[in-house]
Design a protein around this motif. Structure first.
Motif, PDB file in Angstrom:
ATOM      1  N   ARG A   1       0.730  -1.224  -0.034  1.00 10.78           N
ATOM      2  CA  ARG A   1       0.046   0.067  -0.120  1.00 10.78           C
ATOM      3  C   ARG A   1       0.912   1.230  -0.020  1.00 10.78           C
TER       4      ARG A   1
ATOM      5  N   SER B   1      -1.294   6.940   2.473  1.00  9.25           N
ATOM      6  CA  SER B   1      -2.192   8.006   2.314  1.00  9.25           C
ATOM      7  C   SER B   1      -3.208   8.053   3.210  1.00  9.25           C
TER       8      SER B   1
ATOM      9  N   ALA C   1      -6.513   8.336   2.490  1.00  7.95           N
ATOM     10  CA  ALA C   1      -7.463   7.901   1.902  1.00  7.95           C
ATOM     11  C   ALA C   1      -8.012   6.694   2.569  1.00  7.95           C
ATOM     12  N   SER C   2      -9.318   6.217   2.590  1.00  9.77           N
ATOM     13  CA  SER C   2      -9.770   5.137   3.345  1.00  9.77           C
ATOM     14  C   SER C   2      -9.729   4.006   2.321  1.00  9.77           C
ATOM     15  N   ARG C   3      -9.615   4.213   1.049  1.00  7.91           N
ATOM     16  CA  ARG C   3      -9.586   3.398  -0.083  1.00  7.91           C
ATOM     17  C   ARG C   3      -7.968   2.915  -0.366  1.00  7.91           C
ATOM     18  N   ARG C   4      -7.985   1.302  -0.033  1.00  6.99           N
ATOM     19  CA  ARG C   4      -6.616   0.862  -0.350  1.00  6.99           C
ATOM     20  C   ARG C   4      -6.136   1.060  -1.758  1.00  6.99           C
ATOM     21  N   ARG C   5      -4.572   1.576  -1.758  1.00  8.27           N
ATOM     22  CA  ARG C   5      -4.082   1.744  -3.241  1.00  8.27           C
ATOM     23  C   ARG C   5      -2.782   0.853  -2.838  1.00  8.27           C
ATOM     24  N   TYR C   6      -2.534   0.275  -3.973  1.00  4.71           N
ATOM     25  CA  TYR C   6      -1.274  -0.561  -4.011  1.00  4.71           C
ATOM     26  C   TYR C   6      -0.400   0.000  -5.229  1.00  4.71           C
TER      27      TYR C   6
ATOM     28  N   ASN D   1      -9.454  -9.204  -2.960  1.00  4.93           N
ATOM     29  CA  ASN D   1     -10.591  -9.693  -3.425  1.00  4.93           C
ATOM     30  C   ASN D   1     -10.025 -10.326  -4.785  1.00  4.93           C
TER      31      ASN D   1
ATOM     32  N   LEU E   1     -10.526  -8.225  -7.887  1.00  3.66           N
ATOM     33  CA  LEU E   1      -9.565  -6.979  -8.135  1.00  3.66           C
ATOM     34  C   LEU E   1      -8.238  -7.785  -8.731  1.00  3.66           C
TER      35      LEU E   1
END
Length: 138
Positions: A9, A12, A14-19, A48, A51
């Motif tokens: 990750r 950040s 942000a609540s959304r995970r970014r890879y 998931n 994804l």
């Protein structure tokens, strides 16, 4: 939790995970090995599976140099049929001014390569879904 250097990750708020791109590529390459299970790889990395499959499609398009396929719309024809009587209750609902919503009757025609399905009147969604799945061979 993994060490900060091994974390896929980006940092950040942000609540959304970014890879990271390299993490995505590594997992995609792992999933493309013959005999590898993309679902197991996703589960192992707490992702998931959908994804991972999305990343695979993107990666394979990138490798092939092929742009994403444009959306293809299917032709639809809407027509009035003179031989279809109005649904019972429509006239009564409109004349009484009742707040109840009457269900309209109509015809749906679906043309498939192996069949043509014509549905007249009101149909339960589950029944129509079961018929379509049977025609498709599921």
């Amino acid at each position: 939790m993994k060490a900060a250097t091994d974390s896929p990750r980006k940092a950040s708020g942000a609540s959304r995970r970014r890879y990271a791109a390299e993490f995505k590529r590594r997992l995609v390459r792992m999933s493309l090995v013959p005999g590898a299970s993309a679902a197991k790889i996703a589960l192992k990395h707490q992702l998931n599976a959908n994804l991972l499959f999305k990343w695979r499609r993107h990666y394979l398009r990138e490798m092939a140099g092929v742009p994403a396929a444009p959306v293809r719309l299917l032709p639809v024809t809407v027509r009035e049929d003179a031989d279809v009587p109005p649904a019972p209750g429509l006239e009564a609902a409109s004349s009484t001014g009742s707040p109840k919503r009457a269900r309209r009757s109509g015809t749906i025609e679906i043309e498939l390569p192996e069949a043509r399905i014509r549905v007249k009147g009101t149909v339960e969604a589950e029944l129509l879904r079961a018929v379509l799945q049977m025609v498709r061979g599921r």
